[in-house]
Design an enzyme around this catalytic site. Structure first.
Site, short mmCIF file in Angstrom:
data_model
loop_
_atom_site.label_atom_id
_atom_site.label_comp_id
_atom_site.label_asym_id
_atom_site.label_seq_id
_atom_site.Cartn_x
_atom_site.Cartn_y
_atom_site.Cartn_z
N PHE A 87 -37.49 -54.25 30.83
CA PHE A 87 -37.06 -53.91 32.20
C PHE A 87 -38.17 -53.04 32.80
O PHE A 87 -38.39 -51.91 32.36
CB PHE A 87 -35.76 -53.12 32.06
CG PHE A 87 -35.11 -52.64 33.32
CD1 PHE A 87 -34.22 -53.46 34.01
CD2 PHE A 87 -35.34 -51.36 33.81
CE1 PHE A 87 -33.57 -53.01 35.15
CE2 PHE A 87 -34.70 -50.90 34.95
CZ PHE A 87 -33.80 -51.73 35.62
N GLU A 106 -33.72 -43.73 32.28
CA GLU A 106 -32.58 -44.29 33.04
C GLU A 106 -31.93 -43.24 33.94
O GLU A 106 -30.70 -43.17 34.04
CB GLU A 106 -31.56 -44.94 32.10
CG GLU A 106 -32.14 -46.21 31.49
CD GLU A 106 -31.19 -46.93 30.58
OE1 GLU A 106 -30.01 -47.03 30.93
OE2 GLU A 106 -31.64 -47.37 29.52
N GLU A 164 -31.38 -34.28 36.22
CA GLU A 164 -31.34 -33.76 37.59
C GLU A 164 -30.85 -34.84 38.55
O GLU A 164 -30.06 -34.55 39.47
CB GLU A 164 -32.73 -33.26 38.01
CG GLU A 164 -33.19 -31.98 37.30
CD GLU A 164 -33.64 -32.21 35.85
OE1 GLU A 164 -33.81 -33.39 35.45
OE2 GLU A 164 -33.85 -31.23 35.13
#
Ligand SMILES: Cc1cc2nc3c(=O)[nH]c(=O)nc-3n(C[C@H](O)[C@H](O)[C@H](O)COP(=O)(O)OP(=O)(O)OC[C@H]3O[C@@H](n4cnc5c(N)ncnc54)[C@H](O)[C@@H]3O)c2cc1C
Length: 393
Positions: free
Chosen positions: A131, A368, A372
């Protein structure tokens, strides 16, 4: 994995069966990997994808119509699998998770032809998935992506750089996100075969714990129009729907690491004698163990609630999965740190389980979506909800 959570109402009988079977398989098959993982992460990752595929576990990563288990990918199953695999091996969890993350965009947005071509082979562990979203200047800020896709005859030409890409160099195909318009979210997703002309792995990146990672250079890389996922401009939605599905599963991996750390710490503190008694008999040690156990179970509750809400369309949107990832990954860091402390000097010996977990758990607070960014999602939702309730009163 502890068996107690399986009694919670989030699960059906098939989840319990999966957890019991995978627990037995992982205990039998994944022992003794740690040393080899350090020496040859690529080789072990390839081997793990093959073995997970042969054993049928990767079938949980794709829909039933393409060789999977459930009609649509079931997040509770993904979470159970990640928790159990992470308990035994960080790289086994990684190998499993990437087959899902790298193939879900194809399952959700790919044409029938793309799904049939890629998904069954991913489920069998014959093709490795990846990905490719992040770039040197675009991590948390996805809208800053600069990789451009220009229309050419029969397809697109991609130019740009993707970095921090898991499975770079191992993958058979990458889901690549590129800009197709001037708007902040004018992104489009493509499946790019690893051998496509103009695509190369320009560098590999070594991280704290074994994790195949690298940078891709797309230099006029030709992609057929049939390899586009969804419509032009739909790439932002492709990325967000995929990440929203997998966010709680990162929390589940954190739970796996944390529970292993807790088990190791309890075992060690029962055996270690100091000042004439077992370490576990000191109140201060029990205080630590009590907090570790409480944080593990609080994490599990949030993770499996988010997974259940996703599967049953009963959630509040991204808030549940963001909260689960935020809490579980931060808590796992604290739990693993306390486990190292309870082991004393043994906790920092290279190759010991506590030391390995200390390194394995760190990246989960970054990839991912950092802690934060999860906090921004949750905070925004909390404020919005308060404003909504004020209007309704
Ligand atoms: C082991 C590993 C594997 C990865 N695998 C992949 C992969 O397979 N595919 C892929 O596409 N990417 C992958 N990544 C990249 C990962 O998704 C990014 O690292 C992540 O999104 C953060 O981006 P960044 O590193 O550019 O940090 P930045 O976005 O530059 O953030 C730096 C710091 O600033 C904080 N920050 C940023 N914005 C704000 C804000 N608005 N308010 C407050 N603080 C903020 C962040 O939380 C962080 O602490 C991987 C990363 C790691 C470590």
């Amino acid at each position: 994995m502890d068996l107690y959570p399986l009694r919670w109402p989030f699960f059906d009988a098939h989840h319990r069966a999966l957890a019991e079977d995978l627990r037995a398989w992982a205990a039998r098959e994944l022992g003794g990997l740690a040393e080899r993982e350090e020496l040859d992460p690529d080789g072990v990752a390839r081997e793990l994808v093959r073995r997970l595929g042969e054993a049928g576990w990767l079938r949980y990563c794709v829909p039933a119509a393409y060789g999977g288990v459930h009609a649509r990918v079931d997040v509770r199953s993904l979470c159970l699998a990640r928790e159990i695999l992470a308990y035994h091996s960080g790289l086994a969890d990684f190998a499993f998770a990437m087959q899902g993350l790298g193939s879900l965009p194809i399952a959700l947005f790919g044409s029938e032809e793309l799904r049939a071509r890629y998904l069954p082979a991913v489920a069998r562990g014959e093709r490795i998935a990846a990905f490719a979203l992040s770039e040197p200047q675009a991590g948390s800020d996805v809208a800053a992506i600069q990789t451009a896709a220009r229309r050419v005859q029969d397809g697109y030409e991609l130019v740009g750089t993707k970095t921090w890409i898991s499975n770079a160099g191992l993958a058979h195909q990458y889901v690549v996100f590129a800009r197709t318009g001037p708007g902040k979210e004018d992104l489009t997703a493509f499946v790019v075969d690893a051998h496509a002309q103009g695509l190369r792995v320009s560098s590999r990146i070594r991280t704290l714990s074994p994790h195949p990672l690298g940078t891709l250079t797309l230099d006029g890389c030709r992609v057929p129009a049939t390899h586009r996922l969804g419509e032009e401009g739909e790439g932002y939605a492709v990325a967000m729907r995929t990440l929203d599905t997998f966010r709680a599963t990162v929390g589940a991996a954190a739970v796996g690491f944390a529970r292993r750390a807790l088990d190791e710490a309890v075992r060690h503190s029962r055996q270690r004698v100091a000042f004439g008694q077992a370490l576990s008999d000191f109140q201060l040690a029990r205080w630590k163990l009590a907090w570790m156990a409480t944080e593990v179970e609080a994490s599990e509750l949030l993770v499996y609630r988010a997974a259940w809400a996703h599967d049953c369309d009963a959630g509040r949107g991204p808030q549940d999965s963001s909260m689960a990832k935020l809490y579980a990954t931060e808590a796992a860091q604290r739990v693993v740190d306390e486990a190292v402390q309870l082991h004393g000097a043994w906790g920092v010996v290279a190759g010991s389980t506590a030391e390995r977990l200390y390194r394995d758990v760190r990246a989960l607070r970054i990839y991912e979506g950092t802690s934060e960014i999860q906090a921004l999602v949750v905070g925004r939702q909390v404020v919005r909800e308060s404003a909504r309730q004020e209007v309704a009163r």
